[in-house]
Write an enzyme that holds these catalytic residues in place. Structure first.
Site, PDB file in Angstrom:
ATOM      1  CB  SER A 106      -1.912   1.430   5.205  1.00  0.00           C
ATOM      2  OG  SER A 106      -2.207   0.536   6.263  1.00  0.00           O
ATOM      3  CD  GLU A 162      -6.133  -7.440   4.151  1.00  0.00           C
ATOM      4  OE1 GLU A 162      -6.364  -6.885   5.247  1.00  0.00           O
ATOM      5  OE2 GLU A 162      -5.167  -7.148   3.433  1.00  0.00           O
ATOM      6  CD1 TRP A 219      -5.623  -9.597   8.637  1.00  0.00           C
ATOM      7  CD2 TRP A 219      -6.042 -11.356   7.313  1.00  0.00           C
ATOM      8  NE1 TRP A 219      -5.003  -9.369   7.422  1.00  0.00           N
ATOM      9  CE2 TRP A 219      -5.239 -10.441   6.592  1.00  0.00           C
ATOM     10  CE3 TRP A 219      -6.441 -12.555   6.676  1.00  0.00           C
ATOM     11  CZ2 TRP A 219      -4.833 -10.666   5.268  1.00  0.00           C
ATOM     12  CZ3 TRP A 219      -6.027 -12.772   5.363  1.00  0.00           C
ATOM     13  CH2 TRP A 219      -5.242 -11.836   4.682  1.00  0.00           C
ATOM     14  CG  HIS A 220      -8.069  -5.038   7.904  1.00  0.00           C
ATOM     15  ND1 HIS A 220      -6.837  -4.451   7.761  1.00  0.00           N
ATOM     16  CD2 HIS A 220      -8.942  -4.006   8.052  1.00  0.00           C
ATOM     17  CE1 HIS A 220      -6.947  -3.129   7.816  1.00  0.00           C
ATOM     18  NE2 HIS A 220      -8.226  -2.839   7.987  1.00  0.00           N
ATOM     19  CB  ALA A 238      -0.908  -0.002   1.209  1.00  0.00           C
ATOM     20  CG  ASP A 258      -4.238  -6.810  10.272  1.00  0.00           C
ATOM     21  OD1 ASP A 258      -5.302  -6.404   9.773  1.00  0.00           O
ATOM     22  OD2 ASP A 258      -3.119  -6.587   9.781  1.00  0.00           O
TER      23      ASP A 258
HETATM   24 ZN   LIG Z   1      -4.891  -5.120   8.215  1.00  0.00          ZN
END
Ligand SMILES: [Zn+2]
Length: 192
Positions: free
Chosen positions: A101, A159, A161-162, A96, A110
């Site tokens: 980000s 994602e 986990w984010h 990124a 995360d």
């Molecule tokens: Zn993340």
């Protein structure tokens, strides 16, 4: 702190942006490259995470932890420069750009897991802990920020986990109205 702020490739943060209050997350979160690395999270976001973490433990016995949260503009710049040096221009396709980000906001987390007392970041969305987060994160003001099949909207690959703290009001509103991305939520807000 504006918990409704939209951060993405079209809406980057300024290089000088820092969250107002960052707090150290004390729980062991796995082997980091830098042993002096401290995991920092925006204060209200961390309190909301603790609430969610306690509920996951109480309701299901799941131990969910913060793996990675705040990353500064300078840190992201360093990551990009290292990858450009090692891999050339192709680095732009997977790192990124500084400012884009969401981790710079301090509001992104995360997650990782403790399973049988052992830290792991090796999981996918079939894990019951992750399914629990999908179904319950909104209760604590979090949203899954990069859902499956929404890459063309978020600009980021899926994602599981984010998670992003947006506050309970917005998270519940999105959940109740089945709005999957923060980009779509912001578009709807502008129409109101
Ligand atoms: Zn993340």
């Amino acid at each position: 702190m504006d918990y409704s702020m939209l951060v993405n490739k079209q809406n980057p943060l300024d290089s000088s942006f820092e969250p107002q209050e960052l707090v150290v997350y004390p729980e062991y979160n796995g082997p980091k490259i830098d042993p002096n690395h401290k995991t920092l999270v925006e204060a209200t976001t961390l309190n909301a995470f603790y609430e969610m973490q306690a509920a996951a433990m109480k309701e299901q016995g799941y131990h969910i932890i913060v793996d990675s949260a705040y990353r500064s503009y300078a840190y992201q710049q360093k990551v990009l420069e290292r990858n450009l040096a090692e891999k050339g221009e192709s680095a732009y396709s997977f790192v990124a750009l500084p400012g884009t980000s969401e981790h710079q906001s301090g509001l992104a987390i995360d997650v990782a897991l403790y399973i049988d007392g052992e830290y792991t970041d090796q999981f996918d969305d079939t894990f019951p802990q992750i399914q629990w987060l999908f179904n319950n994160a909104h209760r604590f003001g979090f949203i899954l920020r990069y859902p499956k099949g929404a890459e063309h909207i978020t600009g980021y690959k899926y994602e599981c986990w984010h998670f992003r703290y947006v506050g309970k009001e917005i998270a519940l509103d999105m959940y109740d109205n089945n709005i999957r991305t923060f980009e779509e939520y912001h578009t709807l807000l502008k129409r109101k």
